[in-house]
Motif scaffolding. Sequence first.
Motif, short mmCIF file in Angstrom:
data_model
loop_
_atom_site.label_atom_id
_atom_site.label_comp_id
_atom_site.label_asym_id
_atom_site.label_seq_id
_atom_site.Cartn_x
_atom_site.Cartn_y
_atom_site.Cartn_z
N LEU A 129 16.83 26.54 -16.73
CA LEU A 129 17.25 27.25 -17.93
C LEU A 129 17.93 28.57 -17.58
N GLY A 130 18.87 28.97 -18.42
CA GLY A 130 19.55 30.24 -18.23
C GLY A 130 18.96 31.31 -19.14
N ALA A 131 19.82 32.24 -19.56
CA ALA A 131 19.34 33.41 -20.31
C ALA A 131 19.99 33.54 -21.68
N THR A 132 20.54 32.42 -22.20
CA THR A 132 21.08 32.48 -23.56
C THR A 132 19.93 32.63 -24.55
N GLU A 133 20.27 33.04 -25.77
CA GLU A 133 19.23 33.23 -26.78
C GLU A 133 18.45 31.94 -27.02
N ALA A 134 19.16 30.81 -27.09
CA ALA A 134 18.49 29.53 -27.30
C ALA A 134 17.58 29.18 -26.13
N GLU A 135 18.05 29.45 -24.91
CA GLU A 135 17.24 29.12 -23.74
C GLU A 135 16.02 30.03 -23.62
N VAL A 136 16.14 31.28 -24.05
CA VAL A 136 14.99 32.18 -24.06
C VAL A 136 13.92 31.65 -25.01
N LEU A 137 14.34 31.13 -26.14
CA LEU A 137 13.39 30.56 -27.10
C LEU A 137 12.72 29.31 -26.52
N VAL A 138 13.51 28.51 -25.81
CA VAL A 138 12.93 27.32 -25.17
C VAL A 138 11.91 27.73 -24.11
N ARG A 139 12.24 28.74 -23.30
CA ARG A 139 11.30 29.24 -22.29
C ARG A 139 9.99 29.67 -22.94
N ARG A 140 10.10 30.38 -24.06
CA ARG A 140 8.90 30.86 -24.73
C ARG A 140 8.05 29.70 -25.24
N ARG A 141 8.70 28.70 -25.83
CA ARG A 141 7.95 27.56 -26.34
C ARG A 141 7.25 26.82 -25.20
N ILE A 142 7.96 26.63 -24.09
CA ILE A 142 7.37 25.96 -22.94
C ILE A 142 6.18 26.76 -22.42
N GLY A 143 6.37 28.08 -22.29
CA GLY A 143 5.29 28.92 -21.79
C GLY A 143 4.07 28.90 -22.70
N GLN A 144 4.29 28.93 -24.00
CA GLN A 144 3.15 28.92 -24.92
C GLN A 144 2.43 27.59 -24.90
N ASP A 145 3.19 26.49 -24.74
CA ASP A 145 2.55 25.18 -24.63
C ASP A 145 1.69 25.09 -23.36
N ILE A 146 2.22 25.60 -22.24
CA ILE A 146 1.47 25.58 -20.99
C ILE A 146 0.23 26.46 -21.09
N PHE A 147 0.39 27.62 -21.71
CA PHE A 147 -0.74 28.54 -21.89
C PHE A 147 -1.84 27.88 -22.73
N ARG A 148 -1.47 27.21 -23.79
CA ARG A 148 -2.46 26.54 -24.63
C ARG A 148 -3.20 25.45 -23.85
N ARG A 149 -2.46 24.65 -23.09
CA ARG A 149 -3.11 23.59 -22.31
C ARG A 149 -4.07 24.19 -21.29
N ALA A 150 -3.65 25.30 -20.67
CA ALA A 150 -4.52 25.96 -19.69
C ALA A 150 -5.79 26.48 -20.35
N LEU A 151 -5.66 27.09 -21.53
CA LEU A 151 -6.84 27.58 -22.24
C LEU A 151 -7.74 26.43 -22.67
N MET A 152 -7.16 25.32 -23.09
CA MET A 152 -7.97 24.16 -23.47
C MET A 152 -8.81 23.70 -22.28
N ARG A 153 -8.24 23.71 -21.10
CA ARG A 153 -9.00 23.31 -19.91
C ARG A 153 -10.04 24.37 -19.56
N TYR A 154 -9.63 25.65 -19.58
CA TYR A 154 -10.53 26.72 -19.17
C TYR A 154 -11.76 26.79 -20.07
N TRP A 155 -11.55 26.68 -21.39
CA TRP A 155 -12.66 26.78 -22.35
C TRP A 155 -13.25 25.42 -22.69
N ASP A 156 -12.90 24.41 -21.89
CA ASP A 156 -13.45 23.06 -22.04
C ASP A 156 -13.19 22.48 -23.43
#
Length: 258
Positions: A129-156
């Motif tokens: 991904l690059g740094a266009t406005e659309a790609e920044v939004l995609v990066r954020r969505r991907i990061g938040q999805d990964i963060f949620r999955r990690a928390l689901m595992r951490y908190w069982d």
Amino acid sequence: MALSTADRLRPPTLGLRSELVEAAWNHGYRSERGEADGWLYFASDIGVPGEIGLAVAAKGATWFLAVEHAGVAVELTAEPALPIPAGKRAAFRFASSSMLREALHRAYDLARSLPSAPLAEFEAEVASLGATEAEVLVRRRIGQDIFRRALMRYWDGRCPLTGITEPALLRASHIVPWAECLSDAERLNVHNGLLLAAHWDAAFDSGLVSFGDTGEAQFSPALGEAALKALRADMTMPLPLTIEHRNRLARHRQRYGY
């Protein structure tokens, strides 16, 4: 606890060895790394960090797990065992193979969620991904999805305050907000997050609830009786927090005047 004479490790019998291999395989550790001094060593075959060792005392009386991952060594709750095999951070003992399997499940989830596994997953997914406005939004969505999955595992997969396990009712709550984090490593650090039921998340995100150093809930005087009742404020147990959680929650309390 040191190994007793009865617990001293020897190469396991064929049947016990098969049980150890099956336990490792069924809980994500599918790459065999050899054996030494009664220990069988395994690693993930998909890049989850940290080698483990498994062993069993004579006749299956006591089962052992050794871990290499420093974070797992600290956060895995089990009875410690000595000596610790070379190259590992900690070893634990269990009275049954079922208890060992539960610990293996938890160790694998921790290894996948603790720093820096979520960050590595994120960097791999956004590498193109690059740094266009659309790609920044995609990066954020991907990061938040990964963060949620990690928390689901951490908190069982469970809100520690309510016991709720339905994923649709759980929220990945940042302690330091996403926009205020200075790096992706901070945004994706599970110690910067709580897995909360939706109503607790809303209260926490708006500053109506925070948590003290010992994990106890602290409530804003702006909360009415109906809200306190809905949160079951008189029945909450303290959150199990690490020092990293506590440091970030101190910032949250300061922000909202606790």
